[in-house]
Design a protein around this motif. Structure first.
Motif, short mmCIF file in Angstrom:
data_model
loop_
_atom_site.label_atom_id
_atom_site.label_comp_id
_atom_site.label_asym_id
_atom_site.label_seq_id
_atom_site.Cartn_x
_atom_site.Cartn_y
_atom_site.Cartn_z
N PRO A 137 -19.47 4.19 -6.97
CA PRO A 137 -19.04 4.26 -8.37
C PRO A 137 -19.69 5.46 -9.07
O PRO A 137 -20.87 5.73 -8.90
CB PRO A 137 -19.55 2.94 -8.96
N HIS A 138 -18.92 6.18 -9.83
CA HIS A 138 -19.47 7.31 -10.57
C HIS A 138 -18.55 7.60 -11.75
O HIS A 138 -17.44 7.07 -11.83
CB HIS A 138 -19.59 8.55 -9.67
N ALA A 139 -19.00 8.42 -12.65
CA ALA A 139 -18.19 8.77 -13.82
C ALA A 139 -18.07 10.28 -13.92
O ALA A 139 -18.18 10.86 -15.00
CB ALA A 139 -18.82 8.18 -15.08
N ILE A 140 -17.84 10.92 -12.79
CA ILE A 140 -17.75 12.39 -12.76
C ILE A 140 -16.43 12.83 -13.38
O ILE A 140 -15.36 12.38 -12.99
CB ILE A 140 -17.85 12.91 -11.31
N ARG A 141 -16.51 13.71 -14.37
CA ARG A 141 -15.32 14.23 -15.05
C ARG A 141 -14.81 15.46 -14.31
O ARG A 141 -15.53 16.43 -14.11
CB ARG A 141 -15.65 14.61 -16.49
N ARG A 142 -13.56 15.41 -13.92
CA ARG A 142 -12.94 16.58 -13.28
C ARG A 142 -12.34 17.47 -14.35
O ARG A 142 -11.50 17.03 -15.13
CB ARG A 142 -11.87 16.15 -12.27
N LEU A 143 -12.78 18.72 -14.38
CA LEU A 143 -12.28 19.70 -15.34
C LEU A 143 -11.34 20.67 -14.62
O LEU A 143 -11.60 21.06 -13.49
CB LEU A 143 -13.45 20.46 -15.97
N ASP A 144 -10.28 21.02 -15.28
CA ASP A 144 -9.27 21.89 -14.65
C ASP A 144 -9.44 23.37 -14.99
O ASP A 144 -8.87 24.22 -14.32
CB ASP A 144 -7.87 21.43 -15.06
N SER A 145 -10.20 23.67 -16.03
CA SER A 145 -10.38 25.07 -16.41
C SER A 145 -11.65 25.23 -17.23
O SER A 145 -12.22 24.25 -17.74
CB SER A 145 -9.17 25.57 -17.23
N VAL A 146 -12.09 26.47 -17.39
CA VAL A 146 -13.29 26.77 -18.17
C VAL A 146 -13.10 26.34 -19.62
O VAL A 146 -14.05 25.90 -20.28
CB VAL A 146 -13.60 28.28 -18.08
N SER A 147 -11.87 26.42 -20.11
CA SER A 147 -11.62 26.06 -21.51
C SER A 147 -11.90 24.59 -21.81
O SER A 147 -12.09 24.22 -22.96
CB SER A 147 -10.17 26.40 -21.87
N GLU A 148 -11.94 23.75 -20.78
CA GLU A 148 -12.20 22.32 -21.00
C GLU A 148 -13.68 21.99 -21.04
O GLU A 148 -14.05 20.87 -21.42
CB GLU A 148 -11.53 21.50 -19.88
N ILE A 149 -14.53 22.93 -20.66
CA ILE A 149 -15.96 22.65 -20.59
C ILE A 149 -16.54 22.35 -21.97
O ILE A 149 -17.33 21.42 -22.14
CB ILE A 149 -16.71 23.84 -19.95
N SER A 150 -16.12 23.12 -22.97
CA SER A 150 -16.66 22.93 -24.31
C SER A 150 -16.40 21.53 -24.83
O SER A 150 -17.29 20.89 -25.40
CB SER A 150 -16.04 23.97 -25.26
N GLY A 151 -15.19 21.03 -24.64
CA GLY A 151 -14.86 19.68 -25.09
C GLY A 151 -15.68 18.63 -24.38
O GLY A 151 -16.14 17.66 -24.98
N TRP A 152 -15.87 18.82 -23.08
CA TRP A 152 -16.65 17.86 -22.29
C TRP A 152 -18.11 17.86 -22.70
O TRP A 152 -18.72 16.80 -22.87
CB TRP A 152 -16.51 18.21 -20.81
N THR A 153 -18.69 19.04 -22.89
CA THR A 153 -20.10 19.11 -23.28
C THR A 153 -20.30 18.56 -24.69
O THR A 153 -21.33 17.93 -24.98
CB THR A 153 -20.62 20.55 -23.21
N ASN A 154 -19.34 18.77 -25.59
CA ASN A 154 -19.44 18.21 -26.94
C ASN A 154 -19.35 16.70 -26.92
O ASN A 154 -20.05 16.01 -27.66
CB ASN A 154 -18.32 18.77 -27.82
N GLU A 155 -18.48 16.17 -26.09
CA GLU A 155 -18.26 14.73 -26.01
C GLU A 155 -19.52 14.00 -25.56
O GLU A 155 -19.77 12.86 -25.98
CB GLU A 155 -17.11 14.44 -25.05
N HIS A 156 -20.32 14.64 -24.71
CA HIS A 156 -21.51 14.00 -24.16
C HIS A 156 -22.78 14.75 -24.57
O HIS A 156 -23.74 14.82 -23.81
CB HIS A 156 -21.42 13.95 -22.64
N ALA A 157 -22.77 15.28 -25.79
CA ALA A 157 -23.86 16.16 -26.24
C ALA A 157 -25.21 15.46 -26.33
O ALA A 157 -26.26 16.11 -26.26
CB ALA A 157 -23.52 16.78 -27.59
#
Length: 356
Positions: A137-157
């Motif tokens: 079990p894990h909660a690894i987020r798969r990102l499709d592009s560099v542009s998605e990194i900002s949203g992911w890092t903000n979501e789990h800041a």
């Protein structure tokens, strides 16, 4: 009288010796007792435990295959065995619902989660390997592009975030294991970067390099720290453990910057070289084991339960799915073997070594 006493003494020694001889020499399978089992369950890791009896013929045939799977999975998913024939272990085996031998169970998050029973009659290294890797079990987020990194890092800041720039399109076994172990304290992500161009875009490299990279985002920051140690389980586990418990010195919260627009100049100022980069020997690759067909999907039904054969009649009542000699042959396919419907492509080449 002297002969009788000698035989009794030999009898006392024979049980542990037979148990130890059940598995090949230098096996990665660790024999544990009740105390060892409790220690394993206290850890937030995925592990597999085989409850066996040395006199059990099916246990004897399973042992080499179980050991091969342990080689391929170690150290990310440890495999253990309990000798239920020893009086000191009988209570543990009863508490774990063991009614026949061998009984193999996977504990996704140690004692925090409900165990899954291995229900396939084909006790092969292949089946053990894929069954274990699919149930981490894990909660690894798969990102499709560099542009998605900002949203992911903000979501789990509020938490540290660990991003793997991976050369593979699949999630490596090691990253799954780490993502499981630290899922409560670190947010994990993965972005495919086969060519190395995404790393250049992020500012992690001046020019493309075809190797995986791990970036750590401190809590509240959009600037990453480049992990410069060897990308192997022991080093990453030690480092992420220090990130999780706060003992590693990370930069304090900084003004957030859109990671998709970071330049090499700005990102390099935030890179920290992590020491202790001595390479470690990798575990034996699964590709060193002889090829055999990949099992069908029905072999991995983790939700069912095993039929409860009588303890001393287990050999006669448990089906192994074919000729009794078939389980002694090597059973792990090479990287070119056919895939099942839900099997990750390239899983063997990525998942069977202790490195990213």
């Amino acid at each position: 009288m002297l002969i009788a006493r000698s035989l009794a003494f030999v009898g006392l020694l024979s049980a542990p010796l037979v148990s130890a001889a059940l598995f090949p020499a230098k096996t990665e399978v660790k024999m544990i007792d009740g105390k060892g089992f409790n220690k394993v369950m206290s850890q937030n890791v995925t592990s597999v435990v085989a409850f066996v009896a040395p006199w059990c013929g099916y246990c004897q045939r399973m042992a080499p295959e179980y050991s091969k799977a342990a080689e391929a999975l170690a150290p990310m998913v440890p495999l253990y065995a309990v000798d239920c024939d020893q009086d000191s272990n009988k209570r543990l085996c009863s508490e774990q619902g063991v009614q026949g031998f061998p009984t193999v169970k996977l504990y996704p998050r140690g004692g925090r989660s409900k165990p899954l029973s291995f229900d396939s009659g084909e006790r092969t290294a292949t089946n053990f390997f894929y069954w274990a890797t699919r149930n981490i079990p894990h909660a690894i987020r798969r990102l499709d592009s560099v542009s998605e990194i900002s949203g992911w890092t903000n979501e789990h800041a509020v938490k540290p975030r660990a991003l793997l720039l991976s050369t593979s399109k699949d999630t490596p076994l090691m990253w799954k294991a780490l993502g499981n172990k630290y899922k409560d304290t670190i947010s994990f992500g993965i972005l495919q970067d086969k060519s190395g161009k995404q790393a250049v875009k992020l500012g992690a490299e001046d020019s493309p390099t075809k190797d995986s990279k791990v970036l750590i985002y401190p809590p509240g920051s959009q600037k990453f720290i480049r992990f410069e140690g060897t990308l192997k389980y022991k080093q990453l586990n030690k480092y992420l453990g220090s990130v999780a418990d706060g003992t590693v010195e990370l930069p304090k919260q900084q003004e957030r910057t859109d990671s998709s627009t970071m330049t090499p100049e700005t990102s390099k100022s935030s890179e920290v070289v992590v020491g202790d980069a001595t390479p470690l020997e990798s575990t034996t690759a699964l590709t060193s084991i002889l090829a055999s067909p990949v099992p069908s999907p029905h072999a991995f039904n983790a939700g069912g339960t095993e039929a409860p054969p009588d303890r001393r009649e287990a050999d006669a009542t448990i089906s192994v799915g074919g000729d009794a000699t078939s389980s002694t042959s090597s059973s792990v396919p090479d990287a070119t073997a056919a895939k099942g419907p839900d099997m990750e492509e390239g899983v063997l080449t990525e998942h069977t070594r202790d490195e990213l």
